[in-house]
Motif scaffolding. Structure first.
Motif, PDB file in Angstrom:
ATOM      1  N   VAL A  89      93.716 -31.718  51.387  1.00 41.95           N
ATOM      2  CA  VAL A  89      94.130 -30.170  51.564  1.00 41.95           C
ATOM      3  C   VAL A  89      94.810 -30.104  52.977  1.00 41.95           C
ATOM      4  CG1 VAL A  89      92.184 -29.729  50.351  1.00 41.95           C
ATOM      5  CG2 VAL A  89      91.930 -30.053  52.742  1.00 41.95           C
ATOM      6  N   HIS A  90      95.422 -29.062  53.173  1.00 39.34           N
ATOM      7  CA  HIS A  90      96.250 -28.597  54.558  1.00 39.34           C
ATOM      8  C   HIS A  90      97.370 -29.564  54.677  1.00 39.34           C
ATOM      9  CE1 HIS A  90      93.189 -25.698  54.999  1.00 39.34           C
ATOM     10  NE2 HIS A  90      92.210 -26.391  55.116  1.00 39.34           N
ATOM     11  N   TYR A  91      98.033 -30.055  53.786  1.00 37.73           N
ATOM     12  CA  TYR A  91      99.187 -30.982  53.835  1.00 37.73           C
ATOM     13  C   TYR A  91     100.459 -30.467  54.393  1.00 37.73           C
ATOM     14  CZ  TYR A  91     102.593 -34.398  52.427  1.00 37.73           C
ATOM     15  OH  TYR A  91     103.738 -35.288  52.384  1.00 37.73           O
ATOM     16  N   GLY A  92     100.801 -30.702  55.411  1.00 35.21           N
ATOM     17  CA  GLY A  92     102.123 -30.398  55.938  1.00 35.21           C
ATOM     18  C   GLY A  92     101.981 -28.664  56.619  1.00 35.21           C
ATOM     19  N   GLN A  93     103.267 -28.446  57.162  1.00 38.28           N
ATOM     20  CA  GLN A  93     103.356 -27.256  57.877  1.00 38.28           C
ATOM     21  C   GLN A  93     103.639 -26.072  56.459  1.00 38.28           C
ATOM     22  OE1 GLN A  93     102.666 -26.171  60.941  1.00 38.28           O
ATOM     23  NE2 GLN A  93     101.938 -27.790  61.744  1.00 38.28           N
ATOM     24  N   GLY A  94     102.877 -25.321  56.222  1.00 33.99           N
ATOM     25  CA  GLY A  94     103.493 -24.316  55.465  1.00 33.99           C
ATOM     26  C   GLY A  94     103.921 -24.988  54.162  1.00 33.99           C
ATOM     27  N   TYR A  95     103.448 -26.088  53.610  1.00 33.44           N
ATOM     28  CA  TYR A  95     104.109 -26.563  52.299  1.00 33.44           C
ATOM     29  C   TYR A  95     103.717 -25.722  51.186  1.00 33.44           C
ATOM     30  CZ  TYR A  95     104.634 -30.336  49.079  1.00 33.44           C
ATOM     31  OH  TYR A  95     105.095 -31.239  47.774  1.00 33.44           O
TER      32      TYR A  95
ATOM     33  N   ASP B 109      99.915 -37.668  42.942  1.00 31.46           N
ATOM     34  CA  ASP B 109     100.893 -38.761  43.325  1.00 31.46           C
ATOM     35  C   ASP B 109     100.938 -40.077  42.693  1.00 31.46           C
ATOM     36  OD1 ASP B 109      98.821 -39.713  44.204  1.00 31.46           O
ATOM     37  OD2 ASP B 109      99.566 -40.254  46.440  1.00 31.46           O
ATOM     38  N   GLY B 110     100.006 -39.958  41.534  1.00 32.00           N
ATOM     39  CA  GLY B 110      99.845 -41.065  40.607  1.00 32.00           C
ATOM     40  C   GLY B 110      98.413 -41.516  40.871  1.00 32.00           C
ATOM     41  N   SER B 111      97.697 -41.406  41.976  1.00 36.23           N
ATOM     42  CA  SER B 111      96.321 -41.673  42.124  1.00 36.23           C
ATOM     43  C   SER B 111      95.642 -40.338  43.083  1.00 36.23           C
ATOM     44  CB  SER B 111      96.345 -42.841  43.253  1.00 36.23           C
ATOM     45  OG  SER B 111      96.982 -42.451  44.596  1.00 36.23           O
ATOM     46  N   GLN B 112      96.166 -39.586  43.389  1.00 34.87           N
ATOM     47  CA  GLN B 112      95.252 -38.432  44.136  1.00 34.87           C
ATOM     48  C   GLN B 112      96.041 -37.107  44.030  1.00 34.87           C
ATOM     49  OE1 GLN B 112      95.416 -39.467  48.776  1.00 34.87           O
ATOM     50  NE2 GLN B 112      95.269 -37.137  48.237  1.00 34.87           N
ATOM     51  N   MET B 113      95.340 -36.115  44.281  1.00 39.05           N
ATOM     52  CA  MET B 113      95.865 -34.591  44.550  1.00 39.05           C
ATOM     53  C   MET B 113      96.077 -34.411  45.881  1.00 39.05           C
ATOM     54  SD  MET B 113      96.284 -32.898  41.806  1.00 39.05           S
ATOM     55  CE  MET B 113      96.598 -31.586  42.825  1.00 39.05           C
ATOM     56  N   VAL B 114      97.211 -33.464  46.158  1.00 34.35           N
ATOM     57  CA  VAL B 114      97.528 -33.102  47.335  1.00 34.35           C
ATOM     58  C   VAL B 114      97.916 -31.633  47.431  1.00 34.35           C
ATOM     59  CG1 VAL B 114      99.322 -33.327  49.381  1.00 34.35           C
ATOM     60  CG2 VAL B 114      98.633 -35.377  48.055  1.00 34.35           C
ATOM     61  N   PHE B 115      97.342 -30.738  48.181  1.00 36.63           N
ATOM     62  CA  PHE B 115      97.638 -29.516  48.144  1.00 36.63           C
ATOM     63  C   PHE B 115      98.100 -29.041  49.723  1.00 36.63           C
ATOM     64  CE2 PHE B 115      93.765 -30.180  45.738  1.00 36.63           C
ATOM     65  CZ  PHE B 115      94.164 -29.541  44.487  1.00 36.63           C
ATOM     66  N   GLY B 116      99.090 -28.127  49.379  1.00 39.77           N
ATOM     67  CA  GLY B 116      99.595 -27.478  50.515  1.00 39.77           C
ATOM     68  C   GLY B 116      98.957 -26.071  50.876  1.00 39.77           C
ATOM     69  N   ASP B 117      99.051 -25.333  51.877  1.00 36.83           N
ATOM     70  CA  ASP B 117      98.465 -24.216  52.226  1.00 36.83           C
ATOM     71  C   ASP B 117      99.394 -22.925  51.919  1.00 36.83           C
ATOM     72  OD1 ASP B 117      96.017 -25.440  53.280  1.00 36.83           O
ATOM     73  OD2 ASP B 117      97.062 -25.181  55.405  1.00 36.83           O
ATOM     74  N   GLY B 118     100.645 -23.332  51.543  1.00 39.39           N
ATOM     75  CA  GLY B 118     101.547 -22.294  51.283  1.00 39.39           C
ATOM     76  C   GLY B 118     102.132 -21.739  52.446  1.00 39.39           C
TER      77      GLY B 118
ATOM     78  N   ASP C 266      91.339 -33.942  54.860  1.00 33.85           N
ATOM     79  CA  ASP C 266      92.200 -32.903  55.697  1.00 33.85           C
ATOM     80  C   ASP C 266      93.499 -33.579  56.221  1.00 33.85           C
ATOM     81  OD1 ASP C 266      93.206 -30.783  57.232  1.00 33.85           O
ATOM     82  OD2 ASP C 266      91.273 -30.230  57.867  1.00 33.85           O
ATOM     83  N   ALA C 267      94.458 -33.370  55.747  1.00 36.31           N
ATOM     84  CA  ALA C 267      95.915 -33.770  56.629  1.00 36.31           C
ATOM     85  C   ALA C 267      96.202 -33.169  57.950  1.00 36.31           C
ATOM     86  CB  ALA C 267      97.101 -33.533  55.636  1.00 36.31           C
ATOM     87  N   GLN C 268      95.403 -31.940  58.300  1.00 36.50           N
ATOM     88  CA  GLN C 268      95.453 -31.299  59.371  1.00 36.50           C
ATOM     89  C   GLN C 268      97.013 -31.014  59.762  1.00 36.50           C
ATOM     90  OE1 GLN C 268      93.639 -34.392  61.678  1.00 36.50           O
ATOM     91  NE2 GLN C 268      91.562 -32.905  61.867  1.00 36.50           N
ATOM     92  N   HIS C 269      97.554 -30.482  58.515  1.00 43.05           N
ATOM     93  CA  HIS C 269      98.845 -29.773  58.822  1.00 43.05           C
ATOM     94  C   HIS C 269     100.135 -31.106  59.132  1.00 43.05           C
ATOM     95  CE1 HIS C 269      96.953 -25.961  58.149  1.00 43.05           C
ATOM     96  NE2 HIS C 269      96.296 -26.612  59.457  1.00 43.05           N
ATOM     97  N   ARG C 270      99.563 -32.199  58.784  1.00 40.16           N
ATOM     98  CA  ARG C 270     100.535 -33.215  58.939  1.00 40.16           C
ATOM     99  C   ARG C 270     100.830 -33.548  57.395  1.00 40.16           C
ATOM    100  NH1 ARG C 270      97.268 -34.603  63.450  1.00 40.16           N
ATOM    101  NH2 ARG C 270      96.154 -36.209  62.057  1.00 40.16           N
ATOM    102  N   ALA C 271     101.951 -34.158  57.357  1.00 52.24           N
ATOM    103  CA  ALA C 271     102.677 -34.599  56.184  1.00 52.24           C
ATOM    104  C   ALA C 271     102.127 -36.173  55.960  1.00 52.24           C
ATOM    105  CB  ALA C 271     104.164 -34.742  55.785  1.00 52.24           C
ATOM    106  N   THR C 272     100.715 -36.439  55.893  1.00 53.59           N
ATOM    107  CA  THR C 272     100.087 -37.440  55.884  1.00 53.59           C
ATOM    108  C   THR C 272      99.145 -37.554  54.852  1.00 53.59           C
ATOM    109  OG1 THR C 272      98.623 -37.164  57.727  1.00 53.59           O
ATOM    110  CG2 THR C 272     100.690 -38.393  58.162  1.00 53.59           C
TER     111      THR C 272
END
Length: 352
Positions: A131-137, A143-152, A72-78
């Motif tokens: 999951v929960h990547y970024g703010q309204g991403y 990314d070449g090694s894993q999945m990343v999902f925005g919440d929209g 959980d990225a907790q709404h940060r772009a990390t």
């Protein structure tokens, strides 16, 4: 030995869609799109650096069970974020975590049970997702090694874990990376995108037990939010160019045949646009053969992608010729070969 990686950032939402949204009169919509574009641009830069270093050859232990971890990225772009779910644990209270976990599992299942492939690299690669990547991403990406999902943003796009075909699409970029490694530009890039659409759709069909005539052949159905009045998905494999025609999103630009092939320098030479042509070809093959598309049609496409003869800079005609040859090798001079030849002819791509 290293598996070369072209360093491409592969997101499900095409740049032309985000570019249009970034120019919207609605300030909130424009800001969300601009933020997404900025994130995506930074990721592209990092991926190019990774590509220059090369990627280590697969060295895992194949297993008939996936090894999934959700962060959980907790709404940060990390990335990856805080670990919130590991393989075998009870379902989370977070529906997004559960959908991501299920989508990773559905993808693993199709590749193992239908094609005998042990995870993305065929060597038991652990399946990680943030999951929960970024703010309204407004995107999801491999990314070449894993999945990343925005919440929209909840307006134009909903949570990107909702459509299982989106998860399958992005993970299939990893399969392509470890096999034909199709260059992400022009026709080879459009083939890269199309292969991800094909197997993303097959993963959804396999999970639902659908036959070719029961499938919707849409990519990202259920992803568009309440701010879209006239749209059903990001793309249609059955009828490229018809997924949306909306004041906010614009008109779906995908061509269905070579007559309408789009020549552009944007979007890496139109990789998300011209992919409609090979997408339509696969749909036509699957429809002609009937039954379950992951069987005969899917096996021809999978064997073509992984067989070692598909060059990284392959053009549509190269791919078409190889699918015909693969169908002949797998099935002899039967319905399969005729379906492949006719489909490519219908979309205007030569096979000889």
């Amino acid at each position: 030995m290293t598996t070369q990686n072209h360093g491409i950032f592969c997101g499900i939402v095409p740049p032309h869609v985000l570019d249009r949204l970034a120019q919207a009169d609605d300030a909130a919509r424009a800001e969300a799109a601009q933020r997404t574009l900025e994130h995506d641009s930074a990721h592209r830069t990092r991926r190019r650096v990774t590509a220059l270093r090369g990627v280590a050859a697969p060295a895992g232990t194949p297993s008939d069970s996936p090894r999934r971890t959700i962060y959980d990225a907790q709404h940060r772009a990390t990335q990856p974020g805080k670990k919130v779910h590991s393989e075998g644990e009870a379902p989370s209270k977070d529906a997004t975590v559960n959908r991501a976990n299920a989508g990773l599992g559905a993808t693993f299942d199709l590749y193992l049970k239908v094609y005998g492939r042990h995870s993305i690299d065929d060597a038991g690669l652990p399946l990680d997702a943030t999951v929960h990547y970024g703010q309204g991403y407004n995107n999801a990406f491999w990314d070449g090694s894993q999945m990343v999902f925005g919440d929209g943003d909840g307006d134009i796009f909903l949570d990107f874990t909702i459509p299982v075909d989106v998860i399958g699409h992005e993970l299939t970029h990893g399969v392509t990376q470890h096999t034909a490694n199709l260059e992400y530009y022009g026709q080879s890039g459009a083939l890269n995108e199309s292969v991800s659409d094909v197997f993303g759709s097959l993963i959804k069909q396999y999970a639902l037990g659908q036959t070719t005539d029961q499938a919707d052949w849409l990519i990202g159905q259920g992803l568009l939010g309440p701010g879209i009045d006239h749209g059903v998905a990001l793309r249609s494999m059955k009828e490229p160019g018809t997924a949306y025609d909306d004041d906010v999103l614009g008109k779906d630009p995908q061509p269905a045949t070579m007559d309408d092939y789009v020549r552009t320098s944007r979007d890496n030479g139109g990789v998300h646009i011209n992919s409609g042509i090979p997408n339509r070809a696969f749909y036509l093959v699957a429809s002609a053969l009937g039954g379950h598309a992951w069987e005969r049609a899917g096996k021809v496409w999978y064997a073509t992608l992984t067989g070692g003869e598909l060059a990284s800079d392959a053009q549509f005609a190269d791919f078409a010729r190889l699918t015909a040859a693969t169908a002949r090798t797998l099935y002899g001079e039967g319905d399969e070969v005729q379906a492949v030849l006719k489909a490519w002819s219908q979309v205007g791509v030569p096979t000889s």
